[in-house]
Design a protein around this motif. Structure first.
Motif, PDB file in Angstrom:
ATOM      1  N   TYR A 128      33.063  62.220  39.723  1.00 41.52           N
ATOM      2  CA  TYR A 128      34.556  62.633  39.800  1.00 41.52           C
ATOM      3  C   TYR A 128      34.683  64.072  39.751  1.00 41.52           C
ATOM      4  O   TYR A 128      33.890  64.750  39.135  1.00 41.52           O
ATOM      5  CB  TYR A 128      35.032  62.039  38.293  1.00 41.52           C
TER       6      TYR A 128
ATOM      7  N   VAL B 249      46.623  67.390  47.865  1.00 40.26           N
ATOM      8  CA  VAL B 249      46.431  66.009  47.017  1.00 40.26           C
ATOM      9  C   VAL B 249      47.382  65.402  46.896  1.00 40.26           C
ATOM     10  O   VAL B 249      48.673  65.947  47.103  1.00 40.26           O
ATOM     11  CB  VAL B 249      45.652  66.336  45.750  1.00 40.26           C
TER      12      VAL B 249
ATOM     13  N   HIS C 221      50.186  62.257  41.536  1.00 40.71           N
ATOM     14  CA  HIS C 221      49.001  61.887  40.408  1.00 40.71           C
ATOM     15  C   HIS C 221      48.445  63.018  39.987  1.00 40.71           C
ATOM     16  O   HIS C 221      47.634  62.985  39.167  1.00 40.71           O
ATOM     17  CB  HIS C 221      47.781  61.179  41.326  1.00 40.71           C
TER      18      HIS C 221
ATOM     19  N   LEU D 193      39.710  63.173  40.870  1.00 42.31           N
ATOM     20  CA  LEU D 193      39.373  62.140  41.963  1.00 42.31           C
ATOM     21  C   LEU D 193      38.163  61.673  41.790  1.00 42.31           C
ATOM     22  O   LEU D 193      37.018  62.563  41.717  1.00 42.31           O
ATOM     23  CB  LEU D 193      39.616  63.151  43.186  1.00 42.31           C
ATOM     24  N   ASN D 194      37.999  60.546  42.334  1.00 45.11           N
ATOM     25  CA  ASN D 194      36.775  59.822  42.482  1.00 45.11           C
ATOM     26  C   ASN D 194      36.217  60.049  43.884  1.00 45.11           C
ATOM     27  O   ASN D 194      37.033  59.825  44.793  1.00 45.11           O
ATOM     28  CB  ASN D 194      36.902  58.287  42.411  1.00 45.11           C
TER      29      ASN D 194
ATOM     30  N   PHE E   2      46.057  56.423  48.445  1.00 44.86           N
ATOM     31  CA  PHE E   2      46.483  56.284  47.272  1.00 44.86           C
ATOM     32  C   PHE E   2      47.773  55.448  47.393  1.00 44.86           C
ATOM     33  O   PHE E   2      48.637  55.684  47.786  1.00 44.86           O
ATOM     34  CB  PHE E   2      46.809  57.812  46.878  1.00 44.86           C
TER      35      PHE E   2
ATOM     36  N   VAL F 217      42.673  64.340  52.104  1.00 42.11           N
ATOM     37  CA  VAL F 217      42.523  65.249  51.001  1.00 42.11           C
ATOM     38  C   VAL F 217      41.650  66.724  51.379  1.00 42.11           C
ATOM     39  O   VAL F 217      40.665  66.805  52.187  1.00 42.11           O
ATOM     40  CB  VAL F 217      41.837  64.619  49.769  1.00 42.11           C
TER      41      VAL F 217
END
Length: 135
Positions: A24, A36, A40, A48-49, A71, A78
């Motif tokens: 992450y 991004v 969120h 972010l993963n 998303f 991104v």
């Protein structure tokens, strides 16, 4: 000298994946150039993963980290300048690294090097980034 951040992000990402954990990253969404999903973002940051199963085409260059992901079912490219990466850690155990400021990067208060910092107020908390466990 060049920033060590891109090298450390790549190394920690590989180390986390080699240990079968989920990498992450914590990103400062207020840094110029960050793209991004803003819906969120919380407290100016987004977590972010970046595991290969969650993103497509991850590239960690010397100045930018980028990938495609969905998303809420909506695809998005991104783009994250590496100076905006606050931390990288393993979801499962929290092991990783929090980055401090480096020469040539903006200070946590948002001023660029060489600029006079804004006057500090008593309300201001420390400029240190914080991590929280995301389950």
């Amino acid at each position: 000298m060049m920033s060590s951040r891109p090298y450390l992000v790549r190394a920690f990402n590989e180390w986390i994946l080699d240990n079968e954990c989920t990498p992450y990253i914590v990103v400062d969404a207020g840094i110029q150039g960050v793209q991004v999903p803003m819906e969120h973002v919380a407290n100016g940051q987004i977590v972010l993963n970046i595991t290969p199963g969650a993103v497509k085409g991850l590239v960690i260059g010397n100045s930018v980290l980028e990938f495609s992901a969905r998303f809420g079912g909506v695809p998005m490219q991104v783009i994250i300048p590496l100076r905006a990466v606050i931390a990288i850690y393993a979801k499962e155990n929290g092991q990783g690294m929090v980055f401090g400021s480096e020469p040539g990067t903006p200070d946590p208060d948002g001023t660029d090097p060489g600029e006079s910092p804004a006057p500090k107020t008593e309300e201001r908390t420390s400029g240190r980034p914080t991590l929280k466990v995301v389950k």
